[in-house]
Design a protein around this motif. Structure first.
Motif, PDB file in Angstrom:
ATOM      1  N   CYS A   1       0.791  -1.232   0.000  1.00 60.16           N
ATOM      2  CA  CYS A   1       0.000   0.000   0.000  1.00 60.16           C
ATOM      3  C   CYS A   1       0.817   1.272   0.000  1.00 60.16           C
ATOM      4  O   CYS A   1       0.267   2.352  -0.224  1.00 60.16           O
ATOM      5  N   SER A   2       2.112   1.179   0.255  1.00 59.31           N
ATOM      6  CA  SER A   2       2.906   2.396   0.406  1.00 59.31           C
ATOM      7  C   SER A   2       4.357   2.153   0.022  1.00 59.31           C
ATOM      8  O   SER A   2       5.027   1.303   0.616  1.00 59.31           O
ATOM      9  N   MET A   3       4.839   2.905  -0.949  1.00 57.25           N
ATOM     10  CA  MET A   3       6.252   2.827  -1.306  1.00 57.25           C
ATOM     11  C   MET A   3       7.113   3.429  -0.199  1.00 57.25           C
ATOM     12  O   MET A   3       8.246   2.991   0.028  1.00 57.25           O
ATOM     13  N   GLY A   4       6.592   4.444   0.493  1.00 64.81           N
ATOM     14  CA  GLY A   4       7.328   5.039   1.590  1.00 64.81           C
ATOM     15  C   GLY A   4       7.568   4.047   2.714  1.00 64.81           C
ATOM     16  O   GLY A   4       8.681   3.945   3.245  1.00 64.81           O
ATOM     17  N   ALA A   5       6.531   3.311   3.089  1.00 62.09           N
ATOM     18  CA  ALA A   5       6.686   2.302   4.137  1.00 62.09           C
ATOM     19  C   ALA A   5       7.649   1.208   3.698  1.00 62.09           C
ATOM     20  O   ALA A   5       8.391   0.647   4.515  1.00 62.09           O
ATOM     21  N   MET A   6       7.655   0.898   2.407  1.00 63.71           N
ATOM     22  CA  MET A   6       8.587  -0.091   1.881  1.00 63.71           C
ATOM     23  C   MET A   6      10.029   0.359   2.099  1.00 63.71           C
ATOM     24  O   MET A   6      10.911  -0.437   2.425  1.00 63.71           O
ATOM     25  N   LEU A   7      10.277   1.674   1.937  1.00 60.66           N
ATOM     26  CA  LEU A   7      11.624   2.201   2.145  1.00 60.66           C
ATOM     27  C   LEU A   7      12.019   2.173   3.617  1.00 60.66           C
ATOM     28  O   LEU A   7      13.193   1.991   3.950  1.00 60.66           O
ATOM     29  N   ALA A   8      11.039   2.370   4.507  1.00 69.56           N
ATOM     30  CA  ALA A   8      11.329   2.359   5.945  1.00 69.56           C
ATOM     31  C   ALA A   8      11.478   0.946   6.491  1.00 69.56           C
ATOM     32  O   ALA A   8      12.085   0.756   7.553  1.00 69.56           O
ATOM     33  N   THR A   9      10.943  -0.052   5.794  1.00 67.15           N
ATOM     34  CA  THR A   9      10.947  -1.428   6.300  1.00 67.15           C
ATOM     35  C   THR A   9      12.348  -1.968   6.571  1.00 67.15           C
ATOM     36  O   THR A   9      12.556  -2.614   7.611  1.00 67.15           O
ATOM     37  N   PRO A  10      13.353  -1.778   5.689  1.00 73.22           N
ATOM     38  CA  PRO A  10      14.685  -2.322   6.005  1.00 73.22           C
ATOM     39  C   PRO A  10      15.239  -1.832   7.336  1.00 73.22           C
ATOM     40  O   PRO A  10      15.834  -2.616   8.093  1.00 73.22           O
ATOM     41  N   VAL A  11      15.045  -0.548   7.648  1.00 77.83           N
ATOM     42  CA  VAL A  11      15.533  -0.022   8.923  1.00 77.83           C
ATOM     43  C   VAL A  11      14.783  -0.672  10.083  1.00 77.83           C
ATOM     44  O   VAL A  11      15.392  -1.159  11.052  1.00 77.83           O
ATOM     45  N   CYS A  12      13.451  -0.706   9.977  1.00 78.73           N
ATOM     46  CA  CYS A  12      12.647  -1.318  11.041  1.00 78.73           C
ATOM     47  C   CYS A  12      13.005  -2.788  11.219  1.00 78.73           C
ATOM     48  O   CYS A  12      13.114  -3.293  12.345  1.00 78.73           O
ATOM     49  N   ALA A  13      13.189  -3.497  10.109  1.00 79.38           N
ATOM     50  CA  ALA A  13      13.494  -4.926  10.174  1.00 79.38           C
ATOM     51  C   ALA A  13      14.852  -5.170  10.834  1.00 79.38           C
ATOM     52  O   ALA A  13      15.003  -6.090  11.662  1.00 79.38           O
ATOM     53  N   MET A  14      15.851  -4.349  10.481  1.00 77.51           N
ATOM     54  CA  MET A  14      17.171  -4.534  11.088  1.00 77.51           C
ATOM     55  C   MET A  14      17.124  -4.299  12.589  1.00 77.51           C
ATOM     56  O   MET A  14      17.772  -5.015  13.365  1.00 77.51           O
ATOM     57  N   VAL A  15      16.353  -3.292  13.016  1.00 74.45           N
ATOM     58  CA  VAL A  15      16.230  -3.022  14.449  1.00 74.45           C
ATOM     59  C   VAL A  15      15.485  -4.158  15.142  1.00 74.45           C
ATOM     60  O   VAL A  15      15.884  -4.622  16.217  1.00 74.45           O
ATOM     61  N   VAL A  16      14.397  -4.634  14.541  1.00 73.15           N
ATOM     62  CA  VAL A  16      13.615  -5.731  15.130  1.00 73.15           C
ATOM     63  C   VAL A  16      14.463  -6.987  15.254  1.00 73.15           C
ATOM     64  O   VAL A  16      14.506  -7.635  16.314  1.00 73.15           O
ATOM     65  N   VAL A  17      15.143  -7.352  14.176  1.00 73.25           N
ATOM     66  CA  VAL A  17      15.952  -8.571  14.195  1.00 73.25           C
ATOM     67  C   VAL A  17      17.154  -8.408  15.123  1.00 73.25           C
ATOM     68  O   VAL A  17      17.486  -9.310  15.901  1.00 73.25           O
ATOM     69  N   GLY A  18      17.804  -7.232  15.060  1.00 72.60           N
ATOM     70  CA  GLY A  18      18.959  -7.010  15.917  1.00 72.60           C
ATOM     71  C   GLY A  18      18.612  -7.058  17.389  1.00 72.60           C
ATOM     72  O   GLY A  18      19.341  -7.650  18.199  1.00 72.60           O
ATOM     73  N   ALA A  19      17.472  -6.440  17.755  1.00 75.60           N
ATOM     74  CA  ALA A  19      17.063  -6.426  19.162  1.00 75.60           C
ATOM     75  C   ALA A  19      16.506  -7.771  19.602  1.00 75.60           C
ATOM     76  O   ALA A  19      16.582  -8.126  20.785  1.00 75.60           O
ATOM     77  N   GLY A  20      15.922  -8.517  18.670  1.00 79.75           N
ATOM     78  CA  GLY A  20      15.251  -9.762  19.052  1.00 79.75           C
ATOM     79  C   GLY A  20      16.057 -11.019  18.845  1.00 79.75           C
ATOM     80  O   GLY A  20      15.592 -12.110  19.188  1.00 79.75           O
ATOM     81  N   TRP A  21      17.265 -10.890  18.290  1.00 84.23           N
ATOM     82  CA  TRP A  21      18.018 -12.107  17.961  1.00 84.23           C
ATOM     83  C   TRP A  21      18.351 -12.924  19.203  1.00 84.23           C
ATOM     84  O   TRP A  21      18.187 -14.147  19.228  1.00 84.23           O
TER      85      TRP A  21
END
Length: 517
Positions: free
Chosen positions: A175-195
């Motif tokens: 639904c959003s190209m902007g959210a698609m661009l923000a996803t890599p940052v959010c994903a790295m933080v989620v995975v990094g904090a949750g690993w």
């Protein structure tokens, strides 16, 4: 479960103010302008399947947004209110998410600052009443940020929490190209904090997002990436100078703060350079304050803005105007954290019954946030500017006068207006004034020859700001040369709306030379 009132609920005041601003802009019911007309013609003239693939008129938009708009048009028609309903709801949804985030993580001062930032955002107000996807960029990026912060504060998230987060990211991707661009940052933080806490449970649901991205890319995005038209349209705007060295790159990055302060932030134009730099200083302090609360919060907010710079330096997405809207939710949340930290320092100073450096710094931060937001509140609450030209009324007026066999001459800048509001104005031609060099014969078509065989000619055009107006001016003069103007529509200072009775060839005066598109 009941929700108890908190002091943070004072942010409901700017929330209501923001909703009023958005609805007021939406209620103006202004005619679609050129960019809206071009995407709206795709939505109206194509079914759901035809919206998959390359769009017409060099347009691009997320497939989920296009399908949502197509569904609304199918149910309720193509009035401007219908076409702009989804952008309005997305803008209001962004406000609600900002209020919820302020209520959850901030005190009253921080929550009010956060919601006020969104409510007075020039980008949010503008795109709340525009048939473009940028309002959705604000909503889905804010939702992704909030969902990420909720997940980060959980001590041991279950697998279903990660599945839910990746599912939200997948829907946002559609639904959003902007959210698609923000996803890599959010994903790295989620995975990094949750690993350490979750291991592969944090990563495995990534396949949900990957499937959504793959489908979206194959169906739509591959026609946008590397587009020659978009490359030519943006040029070097939003990118650093070609072959810039470290010093030039640093200068560009610093200057970009002022450019972003003008658009999309829409800060006060008075002393814009100073205001922009103070605003970004607060953003930095807000990221630090968020990191003090929870390190991953600060990394998340700062990471979104830094990633915007990375994409611009890599010449993937320009850091400029509406293409930078996706970083705004992180910026506004950071402002909320800065105001909240300042208020907490002031309270601590009062409780200690002595003035200390922390209290003074906190008071300065709160006052600075207020000084930056107050002019925005006043400016946004002022009277709305209404477009001087009414192309909707002009084209419909001409359509009402159109008879079978009439020729319609339409300036190229207005062909989408006619195609949207009055497609019945046929046959049509688009003349471009092309005077030959002095003494040379006309290599195009003289207007007298263009109108040959027609008894009446309808002429329409509205030159856009920054475009040559000579063709329009010349058409007015040439219309009088080849015929008699029997009707003139007054729909704006630049709008040309004429009905001309064509005189016999022997009675026509010399007229200009045109290229016909």
């Amino acid at each position: 479960m009941t929700m108890r009132a908190r002091w943070s609920d004072l942010a409901l005041v700017p929330l209501v103010f923001g909703v009023a601003l958005f609805v007021r802009r939406y209620a103006l019911h202004t005619p679609l302008w050129l960019d809206e007309q071009m995407i709206a013609r795709n939505i109206r003239d194509r079914d759901f399947g035809e919206l998959v693939g390359r769009l017409g008129n060099n347009q691009s938009a997320p497939l989920g947004w296009l399908w949502s708009q197509r569904a609304l048009v199918s149910l309720f028609g193509t009035d401007e209110y219908v076409l702009r309903l989804l952008p309005l709801l997305a803008a209001i949804g962004t406000l609600v998410l900002a209020w919820w985030a302020g209520r959850r993580w901030l005190g009253p001062v921080g929550a009010v600052a956060l919601v006020t930032s969104v409510a007075t955002s020039s980008a949010a107000i503008r795109y709340a009443a525009e048939v473009k996807q940028y309002s959705d960029d604000l909503f889905w990026t804010m939702l992704l940020l909030v969902a990420t912060m909720v997940l980060l504060e959980r001590p041991r998230p279950a697998l279903r929490s990660y599945v839910l987060w990746w599912s939200v990211a997948a829907v946002a991707c559609l639904c959003s190209m902007g959210a698609m661009l923000a996803t890599p940052v959010c994903a790295m933080v989620v995975v990094g904090a949750g690993w350490r806490r979750a291991g592969l449970r944090a990563v495995a649901p990534f396949l949900i997002w990957l499937a959504a991205f793959t489908v979206h890319y194959l169906a739509s995005l591959r026609y946008v990436v590397g587009s020659d038209y978009m490359t030519a349209f943006w040029g070097r705007r939003g990118y650093p100078p070609a072959d810039a060295g470290p010093r030039e790159l640093a200068g560009w990055a610093w200057d970009r703060l002022v450019v972003l302060g003008r658009d999309p932030l829409g800060l006060s134009p008075h002393d814009l350079e100073l205001v922009s730099h103070l605003f970004w200083l607060l953003v930095v302090l807000g990221c630090l304050a968020a990191a003090w609360r929870r390190r991953s919060f600060g990394v998340l907010l700062a990471g979104v803005v830094v990633f915007g710079y990375v994409l611009a330096v890599a010449e993937i997405v320009p850091l400029y105007m509406r293409m930078a809207i996706w970083i705004l939710p992180a910026v506004y949340v950071a402002i909320g954290f800065a105001a909240d930290a300042g208020a907490r320092l002031v309270v601590a100073s009062v409780r200690a019954r002595r003035v200390h450096a922390g209290g003074l710094a906190g008071a300065a931060a709160v006052l600075l946030v207020g000084a930056l937001l107050a002019p925005l509140i006043v400016a946004r609450a002022g009277p709305q500017r209404v477009a001087a030209s009414d192309e909707r009324a002009a084209t419909r007026w001409l359509a009402g006068l159109h008879r079978p066999g009439d020729l319609t001459l339409v300036l190229s800048s207005s062909r989408h207006t006619v195609g949207w509001y009055a497609d019945s104005l046929r046959p049509r031609q688009e003349p471009v004034f092309a005077p030959p060099p002095a003494g040379a014969p006309c290599t195009g078509t003289e207007l007298s020859a263009v109108v040959d065989g027609y008894r009446r000619v309808l002429i329409y055009g509205n030159p856009k700001p920054g475009q040559p107006t000579r063709t329009g001016e010349q058409l007015r003069a040439d219309a009088a040369a080849v015929g008699t103007v029997v009707a003139t529509g007054s729909y704006g200072p630049a709008v040309i709306a004429l009905v001309v009775d064509v005189r016999p060839a022997a009675e026509r005066a010399p007229a200009g030379c045109y290229r016909l598109l």
